[in-house]
Design a protein around this motif. Structure first.
Motif, PDB file in Angstrom:
ATOM      1  N   THR A   1      -9.829  -5.026   0.482  1.00  0.00           N
ATOM      2  CA  THR A   1     -10.610  -3.784   0.453  1.00  0.00           C
ATOM      3  C   THR A   1     -11.259  -3.479   1.793  1.00  0.00           C
ATOM      4  O   THR A   1     -11.587  -2.325   2.080  1.00  0.00           O
ATOM      5  CB  THR A   1     -11.682  -3.842  -0.644  1.00  0.00           C
ATOM      6  OG1 THR A   1     -12.508  -5.006  -0.456  1.00  0.00           O
ATOM      7  CG2 THR A   1     -11.040  -3.905  -2.025  1.00  0.00           C
TER       8      THR A   1
ATOM      9  N   HIS B   1      -2.873   7.906   4.520  1.00  0.00           N
ATOM     10  CA  HIS B   1      -4.115   7.332   5.023  1.00  0.00           C
ATOM     11  C   HIS B   1      -5.305   7.646   4.119  1.00  0.00           C
ATOM     12  O   HIS B   1      -6.437   7.310   4.470  1.00  0.00           O
ATOM     13  CB  HIS B   1      -4.386   7.844   6.436  1.00  0.00           C
ATOM     14  CG  HIS B   1      -3.301   7.505   7.415  1.00  0.00           C
ATOM     15  ND1 HIS B   1      -3.126   6.225   7.915  1.00  0.00           N
ATOM     16  CD2 HIS B   1      -2.320   8.262   7.957  1.00  0.00           C
ATOM     17  CE1 HIS B   1      -2.085   6.215   8.734  1.00  0.00           C
ATOM     18  NE2 HIS B   1      -1.575   7.431   8.783  1.00  0.00           N
ATOM     19  N   ALA B   2      -5.078   8.306   3.007  1.00  0.00           N
ATOM     20  CA  ALA B   2      -6.184   8.606   2.096  1.00  0.00           C
ATOM     21  C   ALA B   2      -6.685   7.310   1.472  1.00  0.00           C
ATOM     22  O   ALA B   2      -5.936   6.333   1.349  1.00  0.00           O
ATOM     23  CB  ALA B   2      -5.711   9.565   1.003  1.00  0.00           C
ATOM     24  N   PRO B   3      -7.958   7.279   1.075  1.00  0.00           N
ATOM     25  CA  PRO B   3      -8.460   6.064   0.400  1.00  0.00           C
ATOM     26  C   PRO B   3      -7.670   5.784  -0.878  1.00  0.00           C
ATOM     27  O   PRO B   3      -7.300   6.704  -1.617  1.00  0.00           O
ATOM     28  CB  PRO B   3      -9.916   6.415   0.092  1.00  0.00           C
ATOM     29  CG  PRO B   3     -10.272   7.488   1.065  1.00  0.00           C
ATOM     30  CD  PRO B   3      -9.015   8.273   1.262  1.00  0.00           C
ATOM     31  N   PHE B   4      -7.397   4.501  -1.132  1.00  0.00           N
ATOM     32  CA  PHE B   4      -6.610   4.090  -2.283  1.00  0.00           C
ATOM     33  C   PHE B   4      -7.484   3.326  -3.272  1.00  0.00           C
ATOM     34  O   PHE B   4      -8.408   2.615  -2.890  1.00  0.00           O
ATOM     35  CB  PHE B   4      -5.458   3.167  -1.861  1.00  0.00           C
ATOM     36  CG  PHE B   4      -4.576   3.717  -0.791  1.00  0.00           C
ATOM     37  CD1 PHE B   4      -3.917   4.923  -0.972  1.00  0.00           C
ATOM     38  CD2 PHE B   4      -4.395   3.027   0.398  1.00  0.00           C
ATOM     39  CE1 PHE B   4      -3.091   5.430   0.019  1.00  0.00           C
ATOM     40  CE2 PHE B   4      -3.570   3.526   1.395  1.00  0.00           C
ATOM     41  CZ  PHE B   4      -2.916   4.733   1.211  1.00  0.00           C
ATOM     42  N   SER B   5      -7.132   3.437  -4.550  1.00  0.00           N
ATOM     43  CA  SER B   5      -7.636   2.495  -5.541  1.00  0.00           C
ATOM     44  C   SER B   5      -6.816   1.219  -5.422  1.00  0.00           C
ATOM     45  O   SER B   5      -5.680   1.236  -4.927  1.00  0.00           O
ATOM     46  CB  SER B   5      -7.507   3.068  -6.948  1.00  0.00           C
ATOM     47  OG  SER B   5      -8.212   4.285  -7.075  1.00  0.00           O
TER      48      SER B   5
ATOM     49  N   ALA C   1       0.835  -1.205   0.000  1.00  0.00           N
ATOM     50  CA  ALA C   1       0.000   0.000   0.000  1.00  0.00           C
ATOM     51  C   ALA C   1       0.866   1.250   0.000  1.00  0.00           C
ATOM     52  O   ALA C   1       1.961   1.259   0.581  1.00  0.00           O
ATOM     53  CB  ALA C   1      -0.921   0.001   1.214  1.00  0.00           C
TER      54      ALA C   1
ATOM     55  N   GLU D   1      -9.655  -4.183   4.711  1.00  0.00           N
ATOM     56  CA  GLU D   1      -8.578  -3.848   5.639  1.00  0.00           C
ATOM     57  C   GLU D   1      -7.859  -2.550   5.287  1.00  0.00           C
ATOM     58  O   GLU D   1      -7.223  -1.944   6.151  1.00  0.00           O
ATOM     59  CB  GLU D   1      -7.577  -4.993   5.693  1.00  0.00           C
ATOM     60  CG  GLU D   1      -8.142  -6.268   6.329  1.00  0.00           C
ATOM     61  CD  GLU D   1      -7.155  -7.418   6.348  1.00  0.00           C
ATOM     62  OE1 GLU D   1      -6.121  -7.316   5.636  1.00  0.00           O
ATOM     63  OE2 GLU D   1      -7.411  -8.409   7.059  1.00  0.00           O
ATOM     64  N   LEU D   2      -7.929  -2.120   4.017  1.00  0.00           N
ATOM     65  CA  LEU D   2      -7.284  -0.884   3.596  1.00  0.00           C
ATOM     66  C   LEU D   2      -8.328   0.196   3.352  1.00  0.00           C
ATOM     67  O   LEU D   2      -9.479  -0.112   3.035  1.00  0.00           O
ATOM     68  CB  LEU D   2      -6.496  -1.115   2.297  1.00  0.00           C
ATOM     69  CG  LEU D   2      -5.242  -1.978   2.362  1.00  0.00           C
ATOM     70  CD1 LEU D   2      -4.658  -2.150   0.956  1.00  0.00           C
ATOM     71  CD2 LEU D   2      -4.202  -1.346   3.280  1.00  0.00           C
ATOM     72  N   PRO D   3      -7.937   1.467   3.460  1.00  0.00           N
ATOM     73  CA  PRO D   3      -8.862   2.532   3.054  1.00  0.00           C
ATOM     74  C   PRO D   3      -9.042   2.479   1.532  1.00  0.00           C
ATOM     75  O   PRO D   3      -8.120   2.787   0.778  1.00  0.00           O
ATOM     76  CB  PRO D   3      -8.155   3.813   3.508  1.00  0.00           C
ATOM     77  CG  PRO D   3      -6.709   3.443   3.630  1.00  0.00           C
ATOM     78  CD  PRO D   3      -6.668   1.995   4.002  1.00  0.00           C
ATOM     79  N   PHE D   4     -10.202   2.063   1.072  1.00  0.00           N
ATOM     80  CA  PHE D   4     -10.455   1.754  -0.330  1.00  0.00           C
ATOM     81  C   PHE D   4     -11.443   2.760  -0.907  1.00  0.00           C
ATOM     82  O   PHE D   4     -12.501   3.004  -0.312  1.00  0.00           O
ATOM     83  CB  PHE D   4     -11.012   0.331  -0.425  1.00  0.00           C
ATOM     84  CG  PHE D   4     -11.387  -0.121  -1.802  1.00  0.00           C
ATOM     85  CD1 PHE D   4     -10.481  -0.056  -2.848  1.00  0.00           C
ATOM     86  CD2 PHE D   4     -12.662  -0.626  -2.045  1.00  0.00           C
ATOM     87  CE1 PHE D   4     -10.838  -0.482  -4.133  1.00  0.00           C
ATOM     88  CE2 PHE D   4     -13.022  -1.063  -3.310  1.00  0.00           C
ATOM     89  CZ  PHE D   4     -12.104  -0.988  -4.349  1.00  0.00           C
ATOM     90  N   ASP D   5     -11.102   3.326  -2.063  1.00  0.00           N
ATOM     91  CA  ASP D   5     -11.959   4.356  -2.648  1.00  0.00           C
ATOM     92  C   ASP D   5     -12.999   3.811  -3.630  1.00  0.00           C
ATOM     93  O   ASP D   5     -13.738   4.577  -4.237  1.00  0.00           O
ATOM     94  CB  ASP D   5     -11.114   5.440  -3.323  1.00  0.00           C
ATOM     95  CG  ASP D   5     -10.361   4.942  -4.560  1.00  0.00           C
ATOM     96  OD1 ASP D   5     -10.602   3.794  -5.001  1.00  0.00           O
ATOM     97  OD2 ASP D   5      -9.524   5.704  -5.093  1.00  0.00           O
TER      98      ASP D   5
END
Length: 215
Positions: A101, A22-26, A18, A103-107
């Motif tokens: 998706t 901390h922003a949402p990621f694609s 990743a 567990e991670l910040p997901f956009d």
């Protein structure tokens, strides 16, 4: 002789990388080729320009073996019990993507990448799986002929080396036609090379991936 099948629990292996912050990621999820490992596919994903802005997930096939070089590798499936293996693989891919998706910040933007045998797996995950995709990137492998509703891919990048004997030009052209008939105008890259990526491929893949950030 009576053939039986018994469902059991096995573990699948995947790698996640990743970006900082901390922003949402694609999410860019990849499926490797025959005899490769999750490390091979992750290395390929890293070389796509712009992939550093995505969370990367490389999913390793469920069927490991030792290849001709004495190194570990894995295969997505063989001809035996084909339909059963397809269903198992799609459930596995769904489970991995669902966990990542969660567990991670997901956009909400999911792009699938498949190389060689993994191209068929990426296609199946997009068209049969439960996660909606923003686009699909296929290198050196075809869209399985039994799949329909190709519109679920939403966007596609198809690429082939001009000396690739495993993914002939006719099959490449047939996949382009199938996508266009379903309403998708794919990005198409025919680069100078064989069955594997080159710098020319990565540049084209990077352009396609950049467009996925605005879907």
């Amino acid at each position: 002789m009576i053939e039986h099948h018994l469902e059991t629990t096995i573990s699948g292996r995947y790698l996640v990388e990743a970006p900082d912050g901390h922003a949402p990621f694609s999410l860019l999820a990849g499926f490797h080729g025959y005899g490769q490992t999750a490390e091979d596919e992750l290395a390929m994903l890293r070389q796509i320009p712009g992939s550093e802005r995505f969370a990367l997930c490389s999913i390793e096939a469920l069927h490991p073996f030792i290849n001709a070089k004495g190194q570990p590798g894995a295969s997505w499936m063989t001809r035996r019990d084909r339909e059963r293996r397809i269903a198992e693989n799609v459930r596995y891919a769904d489970a991995v993507i669902g966990r990542v998706t969660a567990e991670l910040p997901f956009d909400g933007r999911l792009v699938l990448h498949g190389f060689s045998q993994g191209a068929g797996m990426a296609s199946r995950a997009a068209l049969i799986g439960r996660h909606a995709v923003s686009g699909v990137m296929l290198l050196g492998g075809d869209i399985p002929p039994e799949l329909d509703d190709l519109a679920r891919m939403r966007a596609a990048h198809l690429a082939r080396g001009d000396h690739d004997r495993l993914y002939p030009q006719k099959r490449f052209e047939a996949d382009i036609i199938r996508l266009r008939e379903t309403g998708i105008d794919p990005a198409v890259t025919l680069f100078h090379g064989g069955h594997g990526p080159t710098g020319e491929y990565f540049e084209a893949a990077g352009r396609f991936l950049a467009g996925m950030e605005f879907v």
